[in-house]
Design an enzyme around this catalytic site. Structure first.
Site, PDB file in Angstrom:
ATOM      1  CE  LYS A  72      21.098 -19.441  21.784  1.00  0.00           C
ATOM      2  NZ  LYS A  72      20.770 -18.031  22.011  1.00  0.00           N
ATOM      3  CG  ASP A 108      17.963 -19.570  24.102  1.00  0.00           C
ATOM      4  OD1 ASP A 108      18.267 -18.442  23.679  1.00  0.00           O
ATOM      5  OD2 ASP A 108      17.041 -20.236  23.585  1.00  0.00           O
TER       6      ASP A 108
HETATM    7  N1  GLU Z   1      20.206 -16.704  24.817  1.00  0.00           N
HETATM    8  C1  GLU Z   1      20.305 -15.287  24.813  1.00  0.00           C
HETATM    9  C2  GLU Z   1      20.248 -14.772  23.388  1.00  0.00           C
HETATM   10  O1  GLU Z   1      19.549 -15.315  22.574  1.00  0.00           O
HETATM   11  C3  GLU Z   1      21.485 -14.761  25.622  1.00  0.00           C
HETATM   12  C4  GLU Z   1      22.807 -15.410  25.387  1.00  0.00           C
HETATM   13  C5  GLU Z   1      23.889 -14.962  26.376  1.00  0.00           C
HETATM   14  O2  GLU Z   1      23.605 -14.283  27.343  1.00  0.00           O
HETATM   15  O3  GLU Z   1      25.045 -15.343  26.120  1.00  0.00           O
HETATM   16  O4  GLU Z   1      20.849 -13.791  23.030  1.00  0.00           O
END
Ligand code: GLU
Length: 449
Positions: free
Chosen positions: A129, A169
């Site tokens: 992340k 996100d």
């Molecule tokens: N931010 C999204 C999550 O919390 C998706 C992340 C992504 O698609 O890599 O899962």
């Protein structure tokens, strides 16, 4: 720490000691460890290889300066992060969050959650992340572009389709992914579509990716209902938030015959007893990037706006928290229970506080944790990676069907695992244990690295 057996408590204390002040990360670790007692009892090999201790320590953490020039010619400095948490199952995968509250503790909680969520999807993706304390609110398009370009000028050296694949996100949607991808392409001179997901449809994106997190949460909730011989038909639903996840959750609830009577933003919430008008809300939030306070006027006065307050005061059968972490506390949970709410499913990451989860458990309200219920977003990102790798693009119907199957698979696996480890019907135990075992077995196989 109550609720943890001795070995797990030691690991938990070590995490607290080594990561001071990162309260959201502590919360996310505690939540997972609190499910693992029966697993370590049954599988001493995990403890022997220090699998849990290794899991709690990110493989790599990058923190960098993001300098950029605003529209007034002033130099602005933000902080950028990428935490590459675990790559036992595949390249690090997870979104970027641009929000003023972002600091290392937030990125680490999100990255830690992502490991288990991604494992649950059954797709070959590790967990990571990133993000920045940059606040896109009120910034011009040009400012957002220059910020994204500066952010990528550092990030590009750490990512790649086989290494680390960021996505969106909070605060990062198709516009930001476009600027990030453009800069990556320019610096590297490679049209490496698989390096980012959440791309636009004409330049390597996947159908259903924008809808996937919200749709997935509703598919998951529909599985919970089906397991009880029930459906969304005629249900009153409250959705918090009005961003990407909330909008598409509302869309799918309405398609399934439920009525979303309230939603919110950081300023307050609206109540629309006839059902939230999605066309109005989408125009307001996606096109005008406005505040939800304006909704009643656009709706011709049919709805009420309540500044501040809690959207969870609105009576409902099903609650879908889709805004942000720790937005639904113990008091809110008690209100929901008092109003007869039967299911709470998390569209956001960790929106329910530990107190809220306890209140829901005591009341036997069904609770679906985010790492299971909101995994549809990242699962569809993995489908985007598949399409990029094969230089293919699938139809909306095919992609949505794949998403629905994945959510059904996660739901069933949570229930089967919960049953096998002595907590029938407990989605928290099921999600944590099933996600953990998938990653832990891969880590054992790959040796101490
Ligand atoms: N931010 C999204 C999550 O919390 C998706 C992340 C992504 O698609 O890599 O899962």
């Amino acid at each position: 720490m109550p609720g943890l057996d001795e070995k797990l408590r030691d690991i938990h204390d070590e995490v607290l000691r080594r990561n001071p002040g990162e309260t959201e990360f502590h919360q996310a670790v505690h939540e997972v460890l609190s499910s693992l007692g029966p697993v370590v009892a049954k599988h001493p090999e995990y403890a022997d290889a220090a699998v849990i201790r290794r899991l709690c320590e990110p493989e790599r953490q990058v923190i960098f300066r993001v300098p950029w020039v605003d529209d007034n010619g002033q130099v602005q400095i933000n902080r950028g992060f990428r935490v590459e948490f675990n790559s036992a199952l595949g390249p690090y995968k997870g979104g970027l969050r641009f929000h003023p509250t972002v600091y290392l503790g937030i990125v680490k909680f999100l990255g830690f959650e992502q490991i288990f969520k991604n494992a649950l999807t059954g797709m070959p993706i590790g967990g990571g992340k990133g993000g920045s304390d940059f606040d896109p609110k009120g910034r011009s398009d040009g400012e957002v572009m220059r910020f994204c370009q500066s952010f990528m000028t550092e990030l590009y050296r750490h990512i790649g389709e086989h290494t680390d694949v960021p996505a969106g996100d909070t605060g990062v949607g198709a516009r930001e992914i476009g600027y990030l991808f453009g800069q990556y392409k320019r610096i590297t001179n490679r049209y490496e579509s698989g390096v980012l997901t959440g791309k636009g449809l004409t330049w390597g994106g996947s159908q259903v990716r924008p809808e996937a997190t919200g749709y997935g949460t509703v598919f998951f909730t529909d599985e919970i209902l089906k397991a009880r011989g029930d459906s969304f038909e005629g249900k009153r639903v409250v959705v918090s938030g009005s961003g990407n996840v909330a909008l598409y959750a509302i869309e799918k609830v309405h398609e399934f015959g439920g009525t979303v009577v309230a939603c919110s933003d950081s300023g307050g919430h609206i109540v629309d007893e006839r059902g939230v008008d999605l066309a109005v809300l989408k125009e307001l939030k996606q096109v005008r990037r406005g505040r939800i306070a304006e909704y009643p006027e656009l709706r011709g006065g049919a709805a009420r706006y309540i500044a501040g307050g809690s959207v969870w005061d609105v009576p409902c059968d099903i609650a879908l928290p889709c805004a942000t972490q720790n937005e639904l506390n113990g008091h809110d949970a008690a209100t929901l229970v008092g109003n007869g709410c039967a299911i709470v499913a998390e569209g956001a990451n960790m929106p329910c506080t530990p107190d809220a989860i306890r209140v829901l458990a005591e009341a036997k309200t069904v609770f679906a944790p985010g790492k299971a219920a909101n995994a549809g977003g990242v699962a569809t990102s993995a489908l985007e990676m598949q399409q990029n790798a094969s230089r293919d693009s699938w139809s909306f119907e095919h992609t949505e069907q794949r998403l629905a199957e994945i959510m059904r698979g996660i739901h069933d696996r949570c229930l089967e695992t919960a049953e096998a480890y002595g907590s029938p019907g407990d989605y928290v135990a099921g999600a944590n244990i099933a996600g953990f075992i998938q990653v832990a077995d891969a880590m054992l196989a790959l040796g101490v690295i």
